[in-house]
Design an enzyme around this catalytic site. Structure first.
Site, PDB file in Angstrom:
ATOM      1  N   HIS A 156      32.097 -46.673 -27.510  1.00 60.04           N
ATOM      2  CA  HIS A 156      33.309 -46.571 -26.939  1.00 60.04           C
ATOM      3  C   HIS A 156      34.423 -46.959 -27.738  1.00 60.04           C
ATOM      4  O   HIS A 156      35.175 -47.943 -27.518  1.00 60.04           O
ATOM      5  CB  HIS A 156      33.454 -47.289 -25.494  1.00 60.04           C
ATOM      6  CG  HIS A 156      32.659 -46.389 -24.401  1.00 60.04           C
ATOM      7  ND1 HIS A 156      32.633 -46.882 -23.177  1.00 60.04           N
ATOM      8  CD2 HIS A 156      31.608 -45.740 -24.444  1.00 60.04           C
ATOM      9  CE1 HIS A 156      31.615 -46.124 -22.379  1.00 60.04           C
ATOM     10  NE2 HIS A 156      30.983 -45.320 -23.377  1.00 60.04           N
ATOM     11  N   TYR A 269      25.354 -45.017 -14.755  1.00 60.52           N
ATOM     12  CA  TYR A 269      24.149 -44.256 -15.365  1.00 60.52           C
ATOM     13  C   TYR A 269      22.782 -44.578 -14.340  1.00 60.52           C
ATOM     14  O   TYR A 269      22.179 -43.698 -14.480  1.00 60.52           O
ATOM     15  CB  TYR A 269      23.983 -44.535 -16.810  1.00 60.52           C
ATOM     16  CG  TYR A 269      25.109 -44.115 -17.654  1.00 60.52           C
ATOM     17  CD1 TYR A 269      25.382 -42.836 -17.778  1.00 60.52           C
ATOM     18  CD2 TYR A 269      25.860 -45.022 -18.315  1.00 60.52           C
ATOM     19  CE1 TYR A 269      26.473 -42.306 -18.609  1.00 60.52           C
ATOM     20  CE2 TYR A 269      26.907 -44.525 -19.333  1.00 60.52           C
ATOM     21  CZ  TYR A 269      27.071 -43.151 -19.111  1.00 60.52           C
ATOM     22  OH  TYR A 269      28.293 -42.964 -20.047  1.00 60.52           O
TER      23      TYR A 269
END
Length: 377
Positions: A156, A269
């Protein structure tokens, strides 16, 4: 506008190969503007990430392992330019975006974003240097922005670079995955849109709200990897990675909070809920979102003469989706979605409009390519 549903057009297959594709080797895909031809301009690039056109039509392209090259009209790659900062090329990190200074014709300044190795970890940084006349090096390279705090993570980094019409530079920076709650802390650079002057100082018209770092433009972002200015309004539009679902299109404005990780249209997730839901007072809603995720990266508004019906459409590359998405827009609304090149079989990392009015794509592969999209006739 939410979940606009079925795409308006679907693509056919494409096997990527070669350097300059002759007409017989071009692959064709249907679209709302007629059949599209996709041809390979250059290959042999290792995970290319960012693309910028030089005034003479050649291209600067970054490779994530830490190389910057010039690509000519014949698709020939230069040797890697010297003067590139050291990068941390692990996970999602490496040499990332590239942008030309608005005054490039006079000052030859090139800006690079990258994952910078630092004591205790790494972070997104921006450096600039002058492209020498021979096109072999960046000289006088200096770092103009460092994302703080330093974090030990390979994920990220965000990292798109966009100059606005005042000459200020937008830098998108991710929340580094392990620090997602810090996207709500305006005192740091994690999960933010940053706006700086070319020398790295904070513009006087940045929000500068109490408790906000002077470089911070907006907060509550996860990992923005697509960014472009609207051609009519000059407003920044961004394409942001969600988790499992919840990829977003936003128009980040000064001093506003875009919600991550308090509100989102995705889940973790693991399938677990993230935050408090999909809406909260004081937090902005996306203009559009994808669920399931397409993993958007790279974005460009179309302004050329080749496809007049597509003027002001926002084109977004898809990594997980391996396709090109066209979003029709009206003002600050997304009015439709068309999914193109859906059988291309490659992760689309960046999207640019070329000086010829065609679209150019980078494929994020070990043997990455520059592709040109044009009408087949």
């Amino acid at each position: 506008m939410r979940r606009l549903g079925m795409a308006l057009g679907l693509g056919a297959g494409l096997a990527l190969a070669g350097v300059i594709a002759p007409a017989s080797a071009q692959k064709r895909f249907p679209s709302s503007a007629g059949e599209l031809a996709v041809e390979t301009v250059a290959g042999g690039l290792e995970h290319p990430w960012g693309l910028a056109f030089l005034p003479d039509g050649r291209m600067l392209v970054t490779e994530r392992p830490g190389r910057l090259r010039i690509v000519d009209a014949k698709g020939e790659l230069s040797r890697p330019l010297s003067g590139i900062p050291s990068v941390m090329a692990r996970g999602q990190g490496g040499l990332l975006d590239v942008a030309l200074d608005p005054g490039f014709a006079e000052n030859r300044l090139v800006y690079l974003s990258y994952a910078e190795p630092r004591p205790g970890g790494n972070g997104t940084s921006v450096a600039r240097g002058r492209l020498n006349e021979q096109g072999t090096a960046l000289t006088g390279v200096e770092v103009v922005f460092r994302q703080m705090p330093t974090v030990s993570s390979n994920l990220h980094f965000g990292s798109r670079l966009v100059f606005d019409r005042t000459g200020a530079l937008f830098v998108t920076v991710g929340e580094r995955y392990t620090q997602r709650d810090q996207a709500q802390n305006p005192a740091n650079h994690l999960g933010k849109i940053i706006r700086i002057r070319p020398d790295g100082s904070a513009p006087a018209d940045n929000p500068k709200k109490p408790g906000w770092a002077p470089e911070v433009w907006s907060i509550g972002h996860r990992n923005v990897q697509g960014a472009a200015l609207h051609p009519d309004t000059g407003q920044l539009w961004t394409a942001e990675h969600g988790a499992r679902g919840g990829d977003e299109i936003n128009t980040p404005k000064a001093g506003l909070n875009y919600g991550w990780p308090v509100i989102t249209y995705g889940v973790d997730y693991s399938g677990a809920k993230i935050g408090e839901g999909t809406a909260k007072p004081g937090m902005e809603q996306p203009l559009f979102y994808w669920d399931p995720s397409i993993a958007p990266s790279g974005a460009a508004f179309y302004t050329g003469p080749v496809w007049p019906a597509w003027r002001n459409s926002l084109f977004v590359g898809a990594l997980a989706g391996s396709m090109l998405v066209r979003l029709s827009t009206q003002g600050e609304k997304v009015t439709g979605e068309e999914r193109l090149l859906t059988d291309i079989g490659a992760r689309i990392r960046d999207v640019r409009q070329g000086p010829d009015g065609f679209l150019y794509l980078l494929t994020d592969e070990t043997d990455g390519q520059i592709l040109r999209v044009r009408p087949s006739k």
